[in-house]
Design a protein around this motif. Structure first.
Motif, PDB file in Angstrom:
ATOM      1  N   ILE A  18       0.848  -1.195   0.000  1.00 27.83           N
ATOM      2  CA  ILE A  18       0.000   0.000   0.000  1.00 27.83           C
ATOM      3  C   ILE A  18       0.885   1.247   0.000  1.00 27.83           C
ATOM      4  O   ILE A  18       0.648   2.200  -0.754  1.00 27.83           O
ATOM      5  N   LEU A  19       1.938   1.222   0.828  1.00 31.65           N
ATOM      6  CA  LEU A  19       2.837   2.378   0.893  1.00 31.65           C
ATOM      7  C   LEU A  19       3.465   2.655  -0.467  1.00 31.65           C
ATOM      8  O   LEU A  19       3.494   3.797  -0.929  1.00 31.65           O
ATOM      9  N   LEU A  20       3.953   1.602  -1.110  1.00 34.13           N
ATOM     10  CA  LEU A  20       4.616   1.805  -2.403  1.00 34.13           C
ATOM     11  C   LEU A  20       3.639   2.343  -3.441  1.00 34.13           C
ATOM     12  O   LEU A  20       3.989   3.202  -4.251  1.00 34.13           O
ATOM     13  N   LYS A  21       2.399   1.866  -3.363  1.00 34.81           N
ATOM     14  CA  LYS A  21       1.393   2.340  -4.312  1.00 34.81           C
ATOM     15  C   LYS A  21       1.181   3.847  -4.099  1.00 34.81           C
ATOM     16  O   LYS A  21       1.160   4.629  -5.053  1.00 34.81           O
ATOM     17  N   GLU A  22       1.071   4.245  -2.813  1.00 37.34           N
ATOM     18  CA  GLU A  22       0.927   5.675  -2.490  1.00 37.34           C
ATOM     19  C   GLU A  22       2.129   6.460  -2.982  1.00 37.34           C
ATOM     20  O   GLU A  22       2.001   7.513  -3.606  1.00 37.34           O
ATOM     21  N   ILE A  23       3.322   5.936  -2.664  1.00 35.99           N
ATOM     22  CA  ILE A  23       4.544   6.664  -2.990  1.00 35.99           C
ATOM     23  C   ILE A  23       4.653   6.857  -4.498  1.00 35.99           C
ATOM     24  O   ILE A  23       4.889   7.975  -4.970  1.00 35.99           O
ATOM     25  N   PHE A  24       4.434   5.778  -5.254  1.00 37.08           N
ATOM     26  CA  PHE A  24       4.599   5.938  -6.699  1.00 37.08           C
ATOM     27  C   PHE A  24       3.496   6.784  -7.310  1.00 37.08           C
ATOM     28  O   PHE A  24       3.735   7.521  -8.266  1.00 37.08           O
ATOM     29  N   GLY A  25       2.294   6.709  -6.723  1.00 32.95           N
ATOM     30  CA  GLY A  25       1.234   7.608  -7.170  1.00 32.95           C
ATOM     31  C   GLY A  25       1.661   9.056  -6.974  1.00 32.95           C
ATOM     32  O   GLY A  25       1.540   9.892  -7.882  1.00 32.95           O
ATOM     33  N   ASP A  26       2.193   9.355  -5.790  1.00 31.45           N
ATOM     34  CA  ASP A  26       2.626  10.725  -5.492  1.00 31.45           C
ATOM     35  C   ASP A  26       3.787  11.148  -6.387  1.00 31.45           C
ATOM     36  O   ASP A  26       3.846  12.293  -6.838  1.00 31.45           O
ATOM     37  N   ILE A  27       4.707  10.207  -6.615  1.00 26.77           N
ATOM     38  CA  ILE A  27       5.859  10.547  -7.457  1.00 26.77           C
ATOM     39  C   ILE A  27       5.383  10.860  -8.874  1.00 26.77           C
ATOM     40  O   ILE A  27       5.828  11.829  -9.492  1.00 26.77           O
ATOM     41  N   TYR A  28       4.407  10.086  -9.356  1.00 22.82           N
ATOM     42  CA  TYR A  28       3.902  10.339 -10.693  1.00 22.82           C
ATOM     43  C   TYR A  28       3.237  11.717 -10.742  1.00 22.82           C
ATOM     44  O   TYR A  28       3.485  12.513 -11.640  1.00 22.82           O
ATOM     45  N   ARG A  29       2.428  12.020  -9.733  1.00 16.08           N
ATOM     46  CA  ARG A  29       1.732  13.311  -9.726  1.00 16.08           C
ATOM     47  C   ARG A  29       2.686  14.485  -9.557  1.00 16.08           C
ATOM     48  O   ARG A  29       2.394  15.588  -9.999  1.00 16.08           O
ATOM     49  N   SER A  30       3.839  14.232  -8.922  1.00 12.02           N
ATOM     50  CA  SER A  30       4.745  15.371  -8.691  1.00 12.02           C
ATOM     51  C   SER A  30       5.917  15.349  -9.674  1.00 12.02           C
ATOM     52  O   SER A  30       6.950  15.942  -9.407  1.00 12.02           O
ATOM     53  N   ARG A  31       5.736  14.679 -10.813  1.00 14.86           N
ATOM     54  CA  ARG A  31       6.865  14.585 -11.753  1.00 14.86           C
ATOM     55  C   ARG A  31       7.300  15.959 -12.248  1.00 14.86           C
ATOM     56  O   ARG A  31       8.473  16.209 -12.469  1.00 14.86           O
ATOM     57  N   PHE A  32       6.326  16.864 -12.392  1.00  8.30           N
ATOM     58  CA  PHE A  32       6.689  18.204 -12.846  1.00  8.30           C
ATOM     59  C   PHE A  32       7.538  18.915 -11.788  1.00  8.30           C
ATOM     60  O   PHE A  32       8.529  19.575 -12.114  1.00  8.30           O
ATOM     61  N   LEU A  33       7.168  18.741 -10.519  1.00  5.86           N
ATOM     62  CA  LEU A  33       7.943  19.373  -9.442  1.00  5.86           C
ATOM     63  C   LEU A  33       9.392  18.879  -9.458  1.00  5.86           C
ATOM     64  O   LEU A  33      10.327  19.681  -9.377  1.00  5.86           O
ATOM     65  N   ALA A  34       9.568  17.560  -9.589  1.00  2.00           N
ATOM     66  CA  ALA A  34      10.922  17.006  -9.587  1.00  2.00           C
ATOM     67  C   ALA A  34      11.740  17.598 -10.724  1.00  2.00           C
ATOM     68  O   ALA A  34      12.883  18.034 -10.535  1.00  2.00           O
ATOM     69  N   ARG A  35      11.139  17.658 -11.900  1.00  2.00           N
ATOM     70  CA  ARG A  35      11.868  18.183 -13.054  1.00  2.00           C
ATOM     71  C   ARG A  35      12.167  19.660 -12.883  1.00  2.00           C
ATOM     72  O   ARG A  35      13.265  20.137 -13.171  1.00  2.00           O
ATOM     73  N   GLN A  36      11.163  20.371 -12.381  1.00  2.00           N
ATOM     74  CA  GLN A  36      11.314  21.817 -12.235  1.00  2.00           C
ATOM     75  C   GLN A  36      12.421  22.154 -11.231  1.00  2.00           C
ATOM     76  O   GLN A  36      13.221  23.059 -11.470  1.00  2.00           O
ATOM     77  N   LEU A  37      12.473  21.403 -10.143  1.00  2.00           N
ATOM     78  CA  LEU A  37      13.503  21.677  -9.137  1.00  2.00           C
ATOM     79  C   LEU A  37      14.890  21.370  -9.693  1.00  2.00           C
ATOM     80  O   LEU A  37      15.848  22.113  -9.447  1.00  2.00           O
ATOM     81  N   ALA A  38      14.993  20.291 -10.476  1.00  2.00           N
ATOM     82  CA  ALA A  38      16.283  19.949 -11.070  1.00  2.00           C
ATOM     83  C   ALA A  38      16.696  21.044 -12.048  1.00  2.00           C
ATOM     84  O   ALA A  38      17.839  21.525 -12.034  1.00  2.00           O
ATOM     85  N   GLU A  39      15.733  21.477 -12.869  1.00  2.00           N
ATOM     86  CA  GLU A  39      16.008  22.519 -13.861  1.00  2.00           C
ATOM     87  C   GLU A  39      16.467  23.797 -13.159  1.00  2.00           C
ATOM     88  O   GLU A  39      17.425  24.442 -13.572  1.00  2.00           O
ATOM     89  N   ARG A  40      15.766  24.120 -12.061  1.00  2.00           N
ATOM     90  CA  ARG A  40      16.108  25.321 -11.297  1.00  2.00           C
ATOM     91  C   ARG A  40      17.554  25.256 -10.811  1.00  2.00           C
ATOM     92  O   ARG A  40      18.320  26.194 -11.002  1.00  2.00           O
ATOM     93  N   ASP A  41      17.916  24.128 -10.205  1.00  2.00           N
ATOM     94  CA  ASP A  41      19.250  24.035  -9.623  1.00  2.00           C
ATOM     95  C   ASP A  41      20.333  24.014 -10.685  1.00  2.00           C
ATOM     96  O   ASP A  41      21.395  24.604 -10.511  1.00  2.00           O
TER      97      ASP A  41
END
Lengths: 280, 405
Positions: A18-41
């Motif tokens: 259940i945890l992994l399902k939540e985590i990967f769901g969240d990671i998928y939904r926040s993919r733009f955030l991850a990319r944006q933060l990397a781009e920023r740095d």
């Protein structure tokens, strides 16, 4: 539309599926955030410096240079490496720097967000993935430089090079996984970060980074156990075109890395509220 | 005032408790322990360990869409901790919080900004942290730039922005959220007056659509927008009611804000000011005054013969010590000729709205040509009155009398 319901309470769900399902769901939904933060740095890193990526090479290059000098001057005697020693030393230190950067990445990315982590709720795993993006970017530049260097020493193009990106990705995942296990404690205690630095400095000398695997003795046993050995050696063998010797152990390490990476993500998720509460 | 239309409950807080540790080293060590107990699922009941205290204890409330809960209390009462738990940043140590829908927080503006990148780039950074997608930001970009009123500087590095500009940009981005639950800390007072009004307007638009939790120290603000109010003190619920004025008055009475101060000029030989005929309420720590009644003050003065004429003033301050009303004997054409010890009786009709007011009592020398001279004495916050017995609590301090035809 049905509203999403969240429940906050002391009890944590520890069912890993259940945890992994939540985590990967969240990671998928926040993919733009991850990319944006990397781009920023990455943008910020280059906009504020003229030498930019050069700084990422300084330590591996100087370390390699010292060893090349020690070897050439005859101060130390190194077992035959089978390839020109400078190539051996430089591939070693550069691959080592890629792995250690990956190990530091989860802690560093999380630490950088400390200022707003206790004010705004966002998917913290995006920090880990922005770290991975940054690692991929930095490593590809390092690898390009490495290839250039290798060609200068007369090792030409060979088909094994096409496998290199996969091996580097494997090394990044390997490093990030270790980093995920260290992050919760090293975000609480600064001491842990320091111990890690010292520890990995020591670890480098029981890994075939600047010298080859000895033929016998305690050092050989240590190096053969060390899981960094197959990762470094396989990557180097692919670059220089020699046939990899430790493939079995390498695949064993990789096969263990993937489930451990998931476990690391679970540990990270569970520990984040504690880190926010105690140290942010 | 509110139509009793039962909308869906968006926030439900049941027996919520949270503890903190007073000492950092111990806190870190407990953190490591909690980490291990989290990995086992945190089933066991949590009790206070040495050096810990309850930052929140047994909090209960629920909030529906369209309602606004004003959260008030002294510094350190647990307001921010409660907001952090509602926002999912901290985990409760006991109890349960259930939240439905999208949560937006106006707590920190401009999170994720990198100072050396431009305003435009940082809109994407902050937007991403707040949970927007790239498409949403693309769509809202122009509106954000216009709202922040910084079109001219949008491609300049944010480190060259003034702090006001940064906050404006941060608010412009955050206010694009369309949450179901909105959490607001007192960041509202941003920018200059014009922008402040814009912010409040934008927030009142959001208020209608969400369930709002709002932390403020500004009682008029709380009275203006809350539909219910919760008073926290040392982590406990002291008062919680939809009767906002009741809770606000309880809060104010617990606050020893009106530090009285007496400054007397050497020309003043004797001075004493009293409030007459009003009972002092020990709980409210104020004189209780009913609306429309007269409030009577008695000045006993003896001023040195060097002073020829003087006048008397009384200034009424609201709870934020902002002057809201004054009387002076001068405007009633009453400069007093100094002829030795004298008693003045001043009667003022009470037109104040319910609430708490502190009173400054002064006497000032008058020169010829109606010029002010020396301040003879100044009693700041000499009395606190609490006005009761009116129909409604309003954020406007003075309610005038009118003839209605």
């Amino acid at each position: 539309m049905k509203l999403q319901t969240r429940v906050y309470q002391k009890e944590t769900n520890i069912n890993p599926f259940i945890l992994l399902k939540e985590i990967f769901g969240d990671i998928y939904r926040s993919r733009f955030l991850a990319r944006q933060l990397a781009e920023r740095d990455i943008k910020a890193q280059y906009r504020q410096s003229y030498l930019g990526i050069i700084w990422a090479f300084i330590i591996p290059i100087t370390t390699a240079a010292v060893w090349v000098f020690l070897n050439l001057s005859g101060t130390i005697k190194i077992t035959d490496t089978g390839i020109p020693y400078p190539v051996y030393a430089f591939t070693g230190t550069l691959l080592w720097s890629i792995i250690t950067e990956a190990i530091n990445s989860p802690t560093a990315s999380t630490f950088a967000a400390k200022g707003f982590m206790n004010k705004i709720n966002f998917t913290k795993e995006a920090l880990v993935f922005s770290g991975i993006y940054k690692l991929i970017f930095n490593s590809s530049i390092k690898v390009l430089l490495l290839l250039l260097f290798v060609f200068l020493f007369g090792i030409g193009f060979h088909w094994k090079l096409l496998l290199l990106p996969f091996v580097i990705l494997g090394a990044l995942l390997f490093g990030t996984t270790i980093g995920l296990f260290l992050a919760p404690i090293s975000l609480l205690y600064k001491d842990v970060g320091k111990v890690v630095v010292v520890g990995f400095n020591f670890l480098m000398y029981i890994t075939p980074v600047v010298y080859a695997l000895p033929r016998e003795g305690i050092m050989r046993t240590l190096m053969l156990i060390n899981p960094f050995t197959p990762v470094i050696l396989t990557s180097r063998d692919l670059i220089t075109g020699t046939s990899p010797e430790f493939l079995t152990y390498y695949f064993l390490v990789l096969a263990a890395t993937l489930p451990l990476f998931f476990l690391g993500l679970i540990l990270y998720r569970i520990s984040i509220p504690i880190i926010v509460e105690r140290n942010a | 005032m509110h139509r009793m239309e039962e909308k869906e409950v968006l926030i439900e807080v049941e027996n919520l408790s949270k503890k903190f540790c007073k000492d950092l080293k111990t806190s870190l060590w407990y953190g490591v322990k909690d980490l291990f107990s989290s990995l086992k699922g945190n089933k066991e009941e949590r009790l206070l360990r040495p050096r810990e205290f309850w930052a929140l204890k047994d909090i209960n409330f629920e909030l529906r869409r369209g309602e606004c809960l004003g959260l008030i209390g002294h510094n350190g009462a647990g307001k921010s901790t409660l907001l952090k738990i509602l926002n999912g940043l901290l985990k409760p140590d006991a109890g349960k919080v259930t939240i439905k829908g999208k949560v937006g927080a106006l707590i920190e503006l401009g999170a994720g900004f990198n100072p050396i990148l431009t305003g435009r780039e940082n809109i994407y950074n902050n937007g991403a942290v707040l949970g927007f997608t790239r498409k949403e930001i693309d769509r809202k970009l122009e509106e954000i730039i216009d709202f922040a009123e910084i079109r001219e500087f949008i491609d300049m590095p944010v480190q060259n922005y003034s702090s006001g500009m940064k906050v404006r940009l941060g608010f412009a981005i955050a206010s694009q959220m369309e949450p179901d639950v909105l959490i607001i800390d007192e960041v509202l007072a941003v920018g200059d007056v014009g922008f402040h009004i814009k912010c409040l307007n934008r927030i009142s638009e959001l208020l209608k659509k969400c369930a709002v939790i709002f932390v403020s120290h500004s009682m008029p603000q709380v009275a203006k927008i809350s539909t219910s109010t919760l008073l926290l003190e040392e982590g406990k619920m002291i008062s919680y009611s939809s009767n906002v004025s009741k809770v606000v008055l309880t809060y104010l009475s617990r606050f020893d804000m009106e530090q009285s101060l007496k400054i007397q000029h050497k020309e003043t030989l004797f001075s004493e000011v009293k409030i007459m005929g009003k009972a002092f309420d020990e709980n409210l720590k104020a004189y209780v005054c009913k609306r429309d009644e007269e409030i009577e003050f008695q000045y006993d003065l003896e001023i040195s013969p060097n002073i020829e004429k003087y006048c008397i003033t009384l200034v009424f301050n609201d709870v934020e010590l902002k002057p809201v009303a004054a009387v002076t004997s001068l405007s009633d054409n009453q400069p007093f000729i100094n002829n030795g010890r004298r008693r003045h009786i001043i009667k003022i009709k009470n037109y104040f709205a319910p609430g708490r007011y502190s009173i400054n009592c002064n006497a000032i020398e008058m020169l010829n040509d109606r010029q002010w001279g020396k301040t003879l004495f100044q009693y700041q916050n000499h009395f606190t009155i609490s006005v009761i017995n009116a129909n409604s609590f309003t954020h406007v301090p003075i309610q005038l009398k009118a003839n209605w035809n």
